[in-house]
Design an enzyme around this catalytic site. Sequence first.
Site, PDB file in Angstrom:
ATOM      1  N   GLU A 106       0.885  -1.172   0.000  1.00 27.07           N
ATOM      2  CA  GLU A 106       0.000   0.000   0.000  1.00 27.07           C
ATOM      3  C   GLU A 106       0.919   1.216   0.000  1.00 27.07           C
ATOM      4  O   GLU A 106       1.572   1.499   1.004  1.00 27.07           O
ATOM      5  CB  GLU A 106      -0.913  -0.063   1.225  1.00 27.07           C
ATOM      6  CG  GLU A 106      -2.184   0.741   1.056  1.00 27.07           C
ATOM      7  CD  GLU A 106      -1.982   2.192   1.408  1.00 27.07           C
ATOM      8  OE1 GLU A 106      -1.697   2.984   0.479  1.00 27.07           O
ATOM      9  OE2 GLU A 106      -2.081   2.531   2.584  1.00 27.07           O
ATOM     10  N   CYS A 161      -2.180   8.846   2.895  1.00 27.85           N
ATOM     11  CA  CYS A 161      -2.001   8.374   1.516  1.00 27.85           C
ATOM     12  C   CYS A 161      -3.194   8.727   0.636  1.00 27.85           C
ATOM     13  O   CYS A 161      -3.048   8.866  -0.563  1.00 27.85           O
ATOM     14  CB  CYS A 161      -1.701   6.883   1.488  1.00 27.85           C
ATOM     15  SG  CYS A 161      -2.874   5.936   2.428  1.00 27.85           S
TER      16      CYS A 161
HETATM   17  O1  TXE Z   1       8.561   6.008   4.349  1.00 29.47           O
HETATM   18  P1  TXE Z   1       9.189   4.560   4.179  1.00 29.47           P
HETATM   19  P2  TXE Z   1       9.148   7.302   5.088  1.00 29.47           P
HETATM   20  C1  TXE Z   1       5.399   8.443   1.837  1.00 29.47           C
HETATM   21  C2  TXE Z   1       5.264   9.935   2.063  1.00 29.47           C
HETATM   22  C3  TXE Z   1       6.459  10.240   2.888  1.00 29.47           C
HETATM   23  C4  TXE Z   1       7.479   9.318   2.285  1.00 29.47           C
HETATM   24  C5  TXE Z   1       8.663   8.966   3.131  1.00 29.47           C
HETATM   25  O2  TXE Z   1       5.334  10.621   0.839  1.00 29.47           O
HETATM   26  O3  TXE Z   1       6.859  11.577   2.790  1.00 29.47           O
HETATM   27  O4  TXE Z   1       6.751   8.155   2.021  1.00 29.47           O
HETATM   28  O5  TXE Z   1       8.268   8.423   4.389  1.00 29.47           O
HETATM   29  C6  TXE Z   1      10.288   0.854   6.697  1.00 29.47           C
HETATM   30  N1  TXE Z   1      12.720  -2.405   3.566  1.00 29.47           N
HETATM   31  N2  TXE Z   1       4.609   7.661   2.770  1.00 29.47           N
HETATM   32  O6  TXE Z   1      10.573   7.522   4.756  1.00 29.47           O
HETATM   33  O7  TXE Z   1      10.666   4.633   4.030  1.00 29.47           O
HETATM   34  C7  TXE Z   1      10.346   2.026   7.644  1.00 29.47           C
HETATM   35  O8  TXE Z   1      11.209   1.752   8.741  1.00 29.47           O
HETATM   36  C8  TXE Z   1      11.634  -2.605   4.337  1.00 29.47           C
HETATM   37  C9  TXE Z   1       3.368   7.155   2.265  1.00 29.47           C
HETATM   38  O9  TXE Z   1       8.828   7.210   6.521  1.00 29.47           O
HETATM   39  O10 TXE Z   1       8.428   3.931   3.105  1.00 29.47           O
HETATM   40  C10 TXE Z   1       8.883   2.186   8.009  1.00 29.47           C
HETATM   41  O11 TXE Z   1       8.528   1.204   8.980  1.00 29.47           O
HETATM   42  N3  TXE Z   1      11.124  -1.637   5.124  1.00 29.47           N
HETATM   43  C11 TXE Z   1       2.714   6.235   3.179  1.00 29.47           C
HETATM   44  C12 TXE Z   1       8.174   1.878   6.693  1.00 29.47           C
HETATM   45  O12 TXE Z   1       9.109   1.094   5.936  1.00 29.47           O
HETATM   46  C13 TXE Z   1      11.706  -0.424   5.112  1.00 29.47           C
HETATM   47  C14 TXE Z   1       2.997   6.239   4.599  1.00 29.47           C
HETATM   48  C15 TXE Z   1       7.755   3.096   5.869  1.00 29.47           C
HETATM   49  O13 TXE Z   1       8.886   3.871   5.595  1.00 29.47           O
HETATM   50  C16 TXE Z   1      12.831  -0.165   4.307  1.00 29.47           C
HETATM   51  C17 TXE Z   1       4.302   6.750   4.942  1.00 29.47           C
HETATM   52  C18 TXE Z   1      13.345  -1.218   3.503  1.00 29.47           C
HETATM   53  N4  TXE Z   1      14.389  -1.050   2.689  1.00 29.47           N
HETATM   54  C19 TXE Z   1       5.042   7.441   4.034  1.00 29.47           C
HETATM   55  N5  TXE Z   1      13.190   1.135   4.491  1.00 29.47           N
HETATM   56  C20 TXE Z   1       1.346   5.737   2.866  1.00 29.47           C
HETATM   57  N6  TXE Z   1       1.195   4.938   1.821  1.00 29.47           N
HETATM   58  O14 TXE Z   1       0.424   6.004   3.596  1.00 29.47           O
HETATM   59  C21 TXE Z   1      12.310   1.669   5.375  1.00 29.47           C
HETATM   60  N7  TXE Z   1      11.419   0.728   5.761  1.00 29.47           N
END
Ligand code: TXE
Length: 505
Positions: free
Chosen positions: A258, A292
């Site tokens: 998602e 999102c």
């Molecule tokens: O997200 P990440 P971030 C979008 C939103 C935001 C941007 C960055 O635009 O500004 O993403 O947010 C884990 N393998 N959304 O950096 O990196 C991490 O520890 C597996 C949209 O916080 O995607 C956290 O638990 N996991 C969104 C989770 O992934 C990994 C919600 C989300 O982090 C990983 C949030 C890896 N390599 C942000 N690296 C929505 N769809 O609602 C990090 N994580």
Amino acid sequence: MSTPTITKTEARLIGHIIADQEANRADEAIDRRAPGTDEVVSQVLAGGSAEVAAAVRAARTAFDSGAWPKMSVAERALYLNRVADLIDANADQLARLDAEESGKPITTAEGDIGGAAGLWRYAAALALTMKGQTFTGNGPDYTGLVLREPVGVVGLIIPWNFPALILSQKLPFALAAGCTAVVKPSEFTSSSAHLLVKLIAQAGVPAGVVNLVVGDGRAGQALTESDDVDLVSFTGSTATGRRVLAAAAGNMKKLSLELGGKAANIVFADADLEDAAAGVVHGVTFNNGECCVSQPRLLVHASVADEFIQEVSRRMQRVRVGQPLDRETQLGALIHAPHLKRVKSFISGAQEYGGDVITGGQPLSDAALGKGQFMAPALIDRVAADAPIFQEEIFGPVLGVTRFTTASEAIGLANGVQYGLANTIWSKNTDTVLDVAKALKSGTVYVNTTIDAPPQMPFGGYKASGIGREMGEAGFEEFTELKSVSIRTGKRVNSFPQTDWEGVA
Ligand code: TXE
């Protein structure tokens, strides 16, 4: 709910919970600063491959030889309902933890926790419906059974924008199906997940069924790469989602992703413009715009645009920006300083493409907002369809306006981005609503309402917004596998049934 007080508390230590055993020592911990005050409120252990391996082992044992997957669905449902009751009983604390660490308004966090309890109850009800199919139409001696089974050990990776709620969009559905789980919350918002996992143990769910590993992307990566994990359900950015997709290839684990979104509010001239203006402002400021299904694009019919933009601007200026734990706050603090900087950069970026800033984006003078990550919601008119503000996920309270003259132009603009998570239509004309809803390439379409759907509605994205669905019956089925069992009764006399089509590859 009682009003949570705004007091400085000692930083909480948040550790892993593996088979009900809490680990609270490590070489490395991550300081979490509250976005509203910049004070350290929690210290989160930085889990890595060793902690993930231990947690996956515990979940594997609980799945392969434990009681959980073999239990009757009625019994599993009982446990899930108990967890829901414990969430209700601890709602104030859960809401406060989420508001403090994510920066969302406390009233929004309270809504999240109410929603989370509802999701556990809904998943309990779905557990009771778990069933396969039979097929007997292939000869009198044939019986085909389609068995529905739990997929196995699942890894659940949670973001920071709805910590307890998104956890509850995944975990109870996995448990209802009979899976066991390793949960990895965001390093920015781990405290509510930590408390929830303790409540799950308190509800009597057997040790090892739900395990928690805290830490940053390194823990998420290890979970995604693990060959002993059968499915990963991830919510987060599209960029990280692509990494998860690649890492999952090792053992071809099932995936539910998602990811980001870029929803448009399409306002037609025949809409209830007052209702629509309120919805448009809600759509871009709800949860600080860190959502999102947030609605950062306003596509408005040219004939009503000037009047409508004026009304939206008036309403945006009235949005109360304040401390997350203040009950009067409508827009809290953004997740962290680099994110705030990035969100603001879309405003200057829009101007370079000819955008016209109508309101917002200016520094806030209120001293009470001190060191926090606050900004006034921004409204930018005349946004070009090729500008980054139109194309990229902003994840903050910034609304860009683009005018249209025909429905097909509006559809083209709405669909002209890489994302396809949600869109909103404002119109009182049934033909317009149905034609446009069918033409939009998104997993969700709201009509004359926005960010408004019960857990019975499946949720997920087209295009780069993801793979699979959460919630609804489809969300439950994601955590199951189907097994086809073909049975012949009677004796095979030197022959096998001939069919026109053999289901073999
Ligand atoms: O997200 P990440 P971030 C979008 C939103 C935001 C941007 C960055 O635009 O500004 O993403 O947010 C884990 N393998 N959304 O950096 O990196 C991490 O520890 C597996 C949209 O916080 O995607 C956290 O638990 N996991 C969104 C989770 O992934 C990994 C919600 C989300 O982090 C990983 C949030 C890896 N390599 C942000 N690296 C929505 N769809 O609602 C990090 N994580």
